[in-house]
Design an enzyme around this catalytic site. Structure first.
Site, PDB file in Angstrom:
ATOM      1  N   GLU A 117      -5.211  49.516 -95.095  1.00  0.00           N
ATOM      2  CA  GLU A 117      -5.184  50.892 -94.603  1.00  0.00           C
ATOM      3  C   GLU A 117      -5.937  51.812 -95.578  1.00  0.00           C
ATOM      4  O   GLU A 117      -6.182  51.457 -96.731  1.00  0.00           O
ATOM      5  CB  GLU A 117      -3.736  51.390 -94.493  1.00  0.00           C
ATOM      6  CG  GLU A 117      -2.862  50.572 -93.545  1.00  0.00           C
ATOM      7  CD  GLU A 117      -1.454  51.134 -93.385  1.00  0.00           C
ATOM      8  OE1 GLU A 117      -1.020  51.269 -92.233  1.00  0.00           O
ATOM      9  OE2 GLU A 117      -0.787  51.430 -94.387  1.00  0.00           O
ATOM     10  N   ASP A 120       0.631  60.028 -96.256  1.00  0.00           N
ATOM     11  CA  ASP A 120      -0.691  60.019 -96.896  1.00  0.00           C
ATOM     12  C   ASP A 120      -1.350  61.393 -97.077  1.00  0.00           C
ATOM     13  O   ASP A 120      -1.323  62.211 -96.164  1.00  0.00           O
ATOM     14  CB  ASP A 120      -1.701  59.223 -96.054  1.00  0.00           C
ATOM     15  CG  ASP A 120      -1.161  57.931 -95.526  1.00  0.00           C
ATOM     16  OD1 ASP A 120      -0.087  57.496 -95.957  1.00  0.00           O
ATOM     17  OD2 ASP A 120      -1.841  57.330 -94.675  1.00  0.00           O
TER      18      ASP A 120
HETATM   19  C1  FRU Z   1      -0.673  54.636 -94.236  1.00  0.00           C
HETATM   20  C2  FRU Z   1      -0.608  54.870 -92.743  1.00  0.00           C
HETATM   21  C3  FRU Z   1      -2.008  54.997 -92.175  1.00  0.00           C
HETATM   22  C4  FRU Z   1      -1.786  55.796 -90.938  1.00  0.00           C
HETATM   23  C5  FRU Z   1      -0.682  56.740 -91.357  1.00  0.00           C
HETATM   24  C6  FRU Z   1       0.281  57.098 -90.265  1.00  0.00           C
HETATM   25  O1  FRU Z   1       0.442  55.077 -94.924  1.00  0.00           O
HETATM   26  O2  FRU Z   1       0.102  53.828 -92.123  1.00  0.00           O
HETATM   27  O3  FRU Z   1      -2.644  53.773 -91.958  1.00  0.00           O
HETATM   28  O4  FRU Z   1      -2.933  56.481 -90.519  1.00  0.00           O
HETATM   29  O5  FRU Z   1       0.010  56.097 -92.407  1.00  0.00           O
HETATM   30  O6  FRU Z   1       1.168  58.071 -90.693  1.00  0.00           O
END
Ligand code: FRU
Length: 527
Positions: free
Chosen positions: A240, A65
Site C-alpha cells: 500500500e 494515512d
Molecule cells: C493504508 C490504507 C490505504 C487505503 C487507506 C484506506 O493504511 O489501507 O491502502 O487507501 O488506508 O483508509
C-alpha cells in the site's frame, strides 16, 4: 458535540443533514455555516490523557494515512484519511490541516467527502504550475488531488479533484475515474512532476500482487501505463501507499531514487510497517540496485505506516520531508484514546547515506521543531554513568534528548523514560553483544487492548568505535528514536498512566561516557 454513534451509522449524507440540523437547532450562536468542519468546530483544549502535544492529531474522530501532502503559497498542506462520523475506520474522507512551519497546525474543514457510495481513499496532491489540467489559469495554478475512489466490495479506481483557492474548496472532476482497471484492489496514487520527461508520473499499488505500477500523463487526466515493479522485498503483507522520489547522498555528489512501499502486515515489528528500495528511475522504469530478496525497513518500531513525502517544497529549500501515520493496523482501532484516534509522526528530512552495506535511508527531525524548545534542562554536558542515573533536572512531560554514549566495555546502555512506580517505564537501549538498538514498551503503561502491544522492537546497528548517538522525542503517548544520525529509526506509541517524567541514563556491567548531552523541555503546540 455529543450525538449517538447510531445517528452516524445512517448513510453519510443523511447523517450529515441531521448533524447540521442538530447544530443549527442547538448551537444557534455558532450558526450553520460554520459546521462544515466536523474536525475543526471544537474549541477543545487538546489536553486529554494521551493527547499528543507536538504531533498532529484531529480534534476528534478517526484518522489514518497522511494524504495529499503538498507545499503551496507558504503553507504545508496535510490531508489525511478521516472518518467524520466516528472513532473507528469508516466513511473515509480527506481531513485537512495547514501549517506555516510543519509544527503548528490549523485544522480546516473536511476537503473531500465520501459521496454516492465512493469513499475517498489515500492519494496525493500537486500544484499544477503550468495548468496542464486546465482546471485553473496560468496565473492561478490549480491544486489537484489524485486519490483512490473506493466502492466497497466492487472496485477501486483513481480519481482527481481540484481547488483554485489554496485547497479550501474542492471540485471532483466530472469524468472520474481517470484510471479504471476494474480491480478490487488498486490504490494509493502518488503523483509528481518529472522534469526530464516533462510529464506527470504516478506510482500506485496493486496490493494483492505485491506490485506497484507507474503511469504517465500530460494533464493529470489521461494516463498511460509505463511499467511495474515487484514482487520484491517483503511480500508478507499487502502493498500500500507507495512513494517515489530522488534523494541526495549525505556528503557526496550524486543522488539515487527511493521507492517506499508499505506492507499491511508482517512488518519487522509485527503488523503494518514500511519498506523501501534504492535504485534508479529513468522516467519509465524503477530499477532496484539491490537483490530483490533484500528487505530494507523504514522504521523498526510498530507505529510508523504509510509514510509519504511532501510535494512541491521549493528548490531553494531542497528538502525531501515526510511523515507517517503513527499507528499500526494490528491494534489501530483499539488504542485507548478518545474522542480521537491516531496521530501523525514528526516530520522528518530524508537523505541517503553510503554505508558499508550500501546506500541506506537516514531520517532527521525537521529543524523547525527546534522552535518548540524551551530552556535546555541539560546543556551540552558530559557525564560518566555506572548503573542507573537520574539526570538531575531533566524532567519534563514533553522532552527532547540528544547525546552520544561511549559504551566502553559496558554490555548495554541507554535511557529510561516515563519511569513510574515499580517497573512502569519505557526503555531505549543498546545491546552491545547482539549489536541491536531497541525500544522496550513491555512495561510502558496501558497495553491490554491488544496482546501484541507490549513488546520490544529492535533494529540491527553496528557502532563505529562503540559510540551511539541518540536523538529522542517523547510526547505524551509516543517515543521516536533516531539513532546514529538517523540511520535507524524506531517509532512507538506508549500509553503511560502515571505522570512521571524523569529521564534516566543507565549502563550495564561497565561505565559509559555520555557526552554532548542536551535535554530540552518542549512546549506544547496548543499553548
Ligand atoms: C493504508 C490504507 C490505504 C487505503 C487507506 C484506506 O493504511 O489501507 O491502502 O487507501 O488506508 O483508509
Amino acid at each position: 458535540m455529543q450525538v449517538s454513534r447510531s445517528l452516524f451509522d445512517l448513510t453519510p449524507i443523511a447523517a450529515n443533514v441531521l448533524r447540521i440540523l442538530f447544530v443549527c437547532l442547538l448551537v444557534p450562536l455558532v450558526g450553520c455555516a460554520t459546521d462544515e468542519a466536523p474536525n475543526a468546530d471544537e474549541t477543545r483544549a487538546f489536553d486529554e490523557p494521551s493527547r499528543p502535544q507536538f504531533h498532529f492529531s484531529p480534534a476528534k474522530n478517526w484518522m489514518n494515512d497522511p494524504n495529499g501532502m503538498v507545499y503551496h503559497a507558504g503553507e504545508y498542506h496535510l490531508f489525511y484519511q478521516y472518518n467524520p462520523f466516528g472513532e473507528k475506520w469508516g466513511h473515509m474522507s480527506w481531513g485537512h490541516a495547514v501549517s506555516p512551519d510543519l509544527v503548528n497546525w490549523e485544522h480546516l474543514p473536511v476537503a473531500l467527502y465520501e459521496e454516492d457510495g465512493v469513499m475517498i481513499f489515500s492519494g496525493s496532491a500537486v500544484v499544477d504550475h503550468q495548468n496542464t489540467s486546465g482546471f485553473g489559469t496560468p496565473d492561478n495554478p490549480p491544486m489537484v488531488a489524485i486519490y483512490t475512489g473506493h466502492e466497497e466490495n466492487v472496485r477501486q479506481t483513481q480519481h482527481i479533484a481540484y481547488s483554485t483557492d489554496n485547497g479550501r474548496n474542492w471540485t471532483k472532476y466530472a469524468d472520474n475515474p481517470v484510471i479504471d482497471l476494474n480491480m478490487k484492489d488498486f490504490r494509493d496514487p502518488k503523483v509528481f512532476w518529472h522534469d526530464d520527461t516533462d510529464r506527470w508520473i504516478m506510482v500506485v499499488a496493486l496490493p494483492r500482487e505485491y506490485k506497484v505500477q507507474l503511469y504517465a500523463s500530460p494533464d493529470l487526466k489521461a494516463w498511460t501505463f509505463l511499467s511495474d515493479f515487484g514482487p520484491a522485498g517483503s511480500t508478507d503483507g499487502i502493498w500500500e501507499c507507495p512513494d517515489l522520489f530522488e534523494l541526495p547522498i549525505e556528503g557526496e555528489a550524486g543522488s539515487r531514487w527511493v521507492l517506499e512501499v508499505d506492507i499491511g502486515s508482517g512488518a519487522i515489528a509485527g503488523g503494518s510497517g514500511g519498506q523501501y528500495f534504492v535504485g534508479t528511475f529513468d522516467g519509465t522504469t524503477f530499477t532496484n540496485d539491490n537483490p530483490d530478496d533484500l528487505t530494507l525497513w523504514v522504521d523498526y518500531g510498530a507505529d510508523f505506516y504509510a509514510g509519504v513525502s511532501w510535494a512541491d517544497i521549493p528548490e531553494a529549500d531542497g528538502r525531501r520531508i515526510f511523515l507517517a501515520w503513527m499507528n499500526n493496523w494490528q491494534y489501530a482501532q483499539d488504542i485507548p484514546t478518545s474522542p480521537w484516534r491516531s496521530a501523525q509522526s514528526l516530520p522528518r528530512t530524508l537523505q541517503l547515506r553510503n554505508t558499508p552495506d550500501g546506500l541506506r535511508l537516514t531520517q532527521r527531525a525537521v529543524r523547525e521543531l527546534q522552535g518548540l524548545r524551551s530552556d535546555a534542562l541539560v546543556a551540552d554536558e558530559s557525564m560518566r554513568i555506572t548503573s542507573e542515573a537520574v539526570i538531575p533536572g531533566a524532567e519534563a512531560e514533553l522532552l527532547e534528548f540528544s547525546g552520544t554514549l561511549q559504551l566502553n566495555d559496558a554490555t548495554a546502555a541507554g535511557l529510561t523514560i516515563r519511569h513510574g512506580d515499580g517497573d512502569k517505564k519505557t526503555l531505549i537501549g543498546y545491546d552491545a553483544a547482539r549489536e541491536v538498538i531497541y525500544v522496550d514498551r513491555t512495561q510502558s503503561g496501558i497495553s491490554d487492548f491488544h496482546e501484541d502491544f507490549a513488546a520490544i522492537h529492535e533494529a540491527p546497528l553496528k557502532l563505529a568505535d562503540g559510540t551511539l548517538s541518540l536523538h529522542v522525542f517523547v510526547d505524551r503517548s509516543s517515543v521516536e528514536v533516531l539513532a546514529d544520525g538517523g540511520l535507524v529509526s524506531i517509532t512507538d506509541r506508549i500509553f503511560p498512566e502515571e505522570e512521571t517524567h524523569a529521564l534516566e541514563l543507565w549502563a550495564n556491567e561497565g561505565a559509559v561516557d555520555a557526552s554532548a548531552v542536551s535535554v530540552w523541555s518542549l512546549n506544547s503546540i496548543y499553548e
